[in-house]
Design a protein around this motif. Structure first.
Motif, PDB file in Angstrom:
ATOM      1  N   LEU A   1     -45.617-114.422   4.363  1.00 44.49           N
ATOM      2  CA  LEU A   1     -46.144-115.766   4.584  1.00 44.49           C
ATOM      3  C   LEU A   1     -45.015-116.759   4.807  1.00 44.49           C
ATOM      4  CD1 LEU A   1     -48.644-117.621   4.637  1.00 44.49           C
ATOM      5  CD2 LEU A   1     -48.377-117.881   2.153  1.00 44.49           C
ATOM      6  N   ASP A   2     -43.943-116.614   4.050  1.00 42.70           N
ATOM      7  CA  ASP A   2     -42.787-117.495   4.195  1.00 42.70           C
ATOM      8  C   ASP A   2     -42.175-117.373   5.585  1.00 42.70           C
ATOM      9  OD1 ASP A   2     -40.932-119.372   3.151  1.00 42.70           O
ATOM     10  OD2 ASP A   2     -39.507-117.782   2.707  1.00 42.70           O
ATOM     11  N   ALA A   3     -41.997-116.135   6.057  1.00 41.94           N
ATOM     12  CA  ALA A   3     -41.431-115.925   7.387  1.00 41.94           C
ATOM     13  C   ALA A   3     -42.343-116.499   8.470  1.00 41.94           C
ATOM     14  CB  ALA A   3     -41.201-114.433   7.629  1.00 41.94           C
ATOM     15  N   TYR A   4     -43.623-116.263   8.341  1.00 43.61           N
ATOM     16  CA  TYR A   4     -44.577-116.759   9.340  1.00 43.61           C
ATOM     17  C   TYR A   4     -44.566-118.288   9.391  1.00 43.61           C
ATOM     18  CZ  TYR A   4     -49.119-117.857  11.458  1.00 43.61           C
ATOM     19  OH  TYR A   4     -50.118-118.370  12.237  1.00 43.61           O
ATOM     20  N   LEU A   5     -44.646-118.945   8.226  1.00 44.92           N
ATOM     21  CA  LEU A   5     -44.688-120.409   8.197  1.00 44.92           C
ATOM     22  C   LEU A   5     -43.372-121.017   8.661  1.00 44.92           C
ATOM     23  CD1 LEU A   5     -46.659-121.056   4.885  1.00 44.92           C
ATOM     24  CD2 LEU A   5     -47.499-121.186   7.244  1.00 44.92           C
ATOM     25  N   MET A   6     -42.256-120.329   8.384  1.00 41.50           N
ATOM     26  CA  MET A   6     -40.973-120.846   8.842  1.00 41.50           C
ATOM     27  C   MET A   6     -40.822-120.684  10.350  1.00 41.50           C
ATOM     28  SD  MET A   6     -37.236-120.340   7.089  1.00 41.50           S
ATOM     29  CE  MET A   6     -38.079-119.852   5.604  1.00 41.50           C
ATOM     30  N   ALA A   7     -41.393-119.627  10.895  1.00 43.01           N
ATOM     31  CA  ALA A   7     -41.385-119.468  12.347  1.00 43.01           C
ATOM     32  C   ALA A   7     -42.236-120.549  13.013  1.00 43.01           C
ATOM     33  CB  ALA A   7     -41.902-118.083  12.723  1.00 43.01           C
ATOM     34  N   VAL A   8     -43.332-120.903  12.356  1.00 40.82           N
ATOM     35  CA  VAL A   8     -44.226-121.940  12.884  1.00 40.82           C
ATOM     36  C   VAL A   8     -43.585-123.322  12.770  1.00 40.82           C
ATOM     37  CG1 VAL A   8     -46.404-123.157  12.435  1.00 40.82           C
ATOM     38  CG2 VAL A   8     -46.351-120.654  12.441  1.00 40.82           C
TER      39      VAL A   8
ATOM     40  N   ALA B   1     -56.811-117.200   9.497  1.00 36.32           N
ATOM     41  CA  ALA B   1     -57.805-117.782  10.401  1.00 36.32           C
ATOM     42  C   ALA B   1     -57.173-118.458  11.603  1.00 36.32           C
ATOM     43  CB  ALA B   1     -58.667-118.781   9.640  1.00 36.32           C
ATOM     44  N   GLY B   2     -55.840-118.462  11.658  1.00 36.66           N
ATOM     45  CA  GLY B   2     -55.147-119.066  12.792  1.00 36.66           C
ATOM     46  C   GLY B   2     -55.071-120.576  12.729  1.00 36.66           C
ATOM     47  N   ARG B   3     -55.314-121.177  11.543  1.00 30.40           N
ATOM     48  CA  ARG B   3     -55.295-122.632  11.434  1.00 30.40           C
ATOM     49  C   ARG B   3     -53.892-123.206  11.259  1.00 30.40           C
ATOM     50  NH1 ARG B   3     -59.753-121.565   7.956  1.00 30.40           N
ATOM     51  NH2 ARG B   3     -58.592-122.234   6.111  1.00 30.40           N
ATOM     52  N   LEU B   4     -52.905-122.343  11.010  1.00 28.66           N
ATOM     53  CA  LEU B   4     -51.551-122.825  10.755  1.00 28.66           C
ATOM     54  C   LEU B   4     -50.578-122.521  11.874  1.00 28.66           C
ATOM     55  CD1 LEU B   4     -51.236-121.833   6.987  1.00 28.66           C
ATOM     56  CD2 LEU B   4     -52.060-123.979   7.967  1.00 28.66           C
TER      57      LEU B   4
ATOM     58  N   TYR C   1     -52.449-127.842  -0.024  1.00 29.81           N
ATOM     59  CA  TYR C   1     -53.215-126.678  -0.455  1.00 29.81           C
ATOM     60  C   TYR C   1     -53.100-126.530  -1.965  1.00 29.81           C
ATOM     61  CZ  TYR C   1     -53.949-125.217   4.352  1.00 29.81           C
ATOM     62  OH  TYR C   1     -54.352-125.171   5.655  1.00 29.81           O
ATOM     63  N   ARG C   2     -54.136-125.979  -2.572  1.00 24.70           N
ATOM     64  CA  ARG C   2     -54.160-125.849  -4.032  1.00 24.70           C
ATOM     65  C   ARG C   2     -53.921-124.432  -4.515  1.00 24.70           C
ATOM     66  NH1 ARG C   2     -58.183-129.865  -7.135  1.00 24.70           N
ATOM     67  NH2 ARG C   2     -57.659-131.802  -6.050  1.00 24.70           N
ATOM     68  N   SER C   3     -53.956-123.453  -3.620  1.00 26.69           N
ATOM     69  CA  SER C   3     -53.746-122.074  -4.041  1.00 26.69           C
ATOM     70  C   SER C   3     -53.134-121.264  -2.914  1.00 26.69           C
ATOM     71  CB  SER C   3     -55.066-121.422  -4.480  1.00 26.69           C
ATOM     72  OG  SER C   3     -55.880-121.133  -3.361  1.00 26.69           O
ATOM     73  N   VAL C   4     -52.429-120.205  -3.291  1.00 34.72           N
ATOM     74  CA  VAL C   4     -51.859-119.302  -2.304  1.00 34.72           C
ATOM     75  C   VAL C   4     -52.969-118.598  -1.536  1.00 34.72           C
ATOM     76  CG1 VAL C   4     -50.414-117.267  -1.983  1.00 34.72           C
ATOM     77  CG2 VAL C   4     -49.753-118.994  -3.661  1.00 34.72           C
ATOM     78  N   VAL C   5     -54.044-118.287  -2.209  1.00 33.24           N
ATOM     79  CA  VAL C   5     -55.173-117.613  -1.555  1.00 33.24           C
ATOM     80  C   VAL C   5     -55.712-118.468  -0.415  1.00 33.24           C
ATOM     81  CG1 VAL C   5     -57.549-116.840  -1.866  1.00 33.24           C
ATOM     82  CG2 VAL C   5     -55.812-116.199  -3.536  1.00 33.24           C
ATOM     83  N   ASP C   6     -55.871-119.768  -0.652  1.00 34.80           N
ATOM     84  CA  ASP C   6     -56.386-120.655   0.390  1.00 34.80           C
ATOM     85  C   ASP C   6     -55.392-120.770   1.554  1.00 34.80           C
ATOM     86  OD1 ASP C   6     -58.664-121.108  -1.059  1.00 34.80           O
ATOM     87  OD2 ASP C   6     -58.013-123.050  -1.849  1.00 34.80           O
ATOM     88  N   LEU C   7     -54.107-120.791   1.228  1.00 28.19           N
ATOM     89  CA  LEU C   7     -53.090-120.894   2.266  1.00 28.19           C
ATOM     90  C   LEU C   7     -53.063-119.628   3.124  1.00 28.19           C
ATOM     91  CD1 LEU C   7     -50.841-122.591   3.485  1.00 28.19           C
ATOM     92  CD2 LEU C   7     -49.297-121.700   1.725  1.00 28.19           C
TER      93      LEU C   7
END
Length: 275
Positions: free
Chosen positions: A105-112, A22-25, A10-16
């Motif tokens: 976002l950090d917590a969500y991605l780490m849970a994933v 959108a549920g893509r991660l 990813y190139r930006s935090v906004v895109d991430l």
């Protein structure tokens, strides 16, 4: 050496954030809630060092994962953490304060994608004094920096153990820290990295840049010039690996609890961009 790993480009935090919403991660972020919010305030002066420092970190828990964003001392009142409790990840990704958005976002991605399951290169930081652990952590970070002696490294977010390690490796550095001040050796820390970019061969960047909005210009500079960019991340340790391959060369990810909270062994998780 472990195999390189890339998890996003990813190139930006906004895109991430948009991808997460959108549920893509991972799971629907409107159904993931923050159960615990807290602020860690820490002061340290390692034995034998002449400088003291302070850290303030906002942490949010989603499931078993704790996401973090360090802030300048006094920047966030405790009520911010309390107000996040019970809110959904989706709600917090739209929060007006960037540190809250990053921590959520950090917590969500780490849970994933927990580091223990995903990382090909975990490094144990042995237990010991605060200085011993800081030095060992710094060595693990600097092994990710692909430059030869004599090169100049822009360091954004000054950590004196990292600077000491650079000196030992025959590397020059340009110290930059938003809080200003000076290094252990009396060198002034510039608050703005932009004027220093042209004079560096590589970048070594704190995860705090995610929370204060300075990360993306550094990422773009590395992408446009081909300079190595290595991040050392307590803030956003699960966020930053998503930028590997988009200008980010490697990440030393260190989730909560951090090395400075306990004298026992701890782990950092190292990721590298795919060739």
């Amino acid at each position: 050496m472990s195999a390189p790993t890339s998890v996003g480009a990813y190139r930006s935090v906004v895109d991430l954030v948009a991808a997460a919403l959108a549920g893509r991660l991972g799971p629907d972020p409107t159904r993931s809630r923050v159960s615990v919010g807290f602020v860690t305030r820490q002061g340290a002066r390692h034995a034998g060092r002449g400088r003291a420092y302070r850290n303030h970190v906002l942490s949010l828990r989603v499931g078993a994962a704790v996401g973090c964003c360090a802030v300048e001392p006094g920047e966030l009142p405790d009520e911010v953490a309390y107000d996040c409790v019970g809110m959904t990840v989706a709600e917090l990704l739209a929060h007006p304060l960037a540190p809250v958005r990053v921590a959520a976002l950090d917590a969500y991605l780490m849970a994933v994608r927990p580091h223990a399951d995903a990382c090909p290169d975990p490094v144990l930081v042995p237990g010991g004094s605060s200085l011993a652990k800081s030095t060992a952590r710094a060595a693990a970070v600097l092994e990710l920096l692909p430059v030869d002696p004599g090169a100049t490294v822009l360091v954004v977010g000054v950590v004196n153990s990292l600077l000491a390690g650079l000196r030992e490796r025959g590397l020059r550095y340009l110290p930059c820290d938003r809080a200003g001040g000076s290094t252990e050796w009396g060198e002034p820390c510039r608050p703005d990295p932009a004027p220093l970019l042209a004079g560096c061969d590589a970048l070594l960047v704190s995860g705090m840049t995610l929370g204060n909005g300075t990360f993306e210009p550094l990422l773009a500079h590395a992408r446009d010039t081909g300079k190595p960019l290595v991040a050392f991340a307590q803030t956003g340790s699960a966020v930053l690996p998503r930028f590997l391959g988009a200008g980010l060369t490697a990440v030393s990810a260190e989730p909560y609890p951090f090395f400075w909270l306990d004298g026992g062994p701890s782990t950092v998780y190292r990721y590298r961009a795919a060739a």
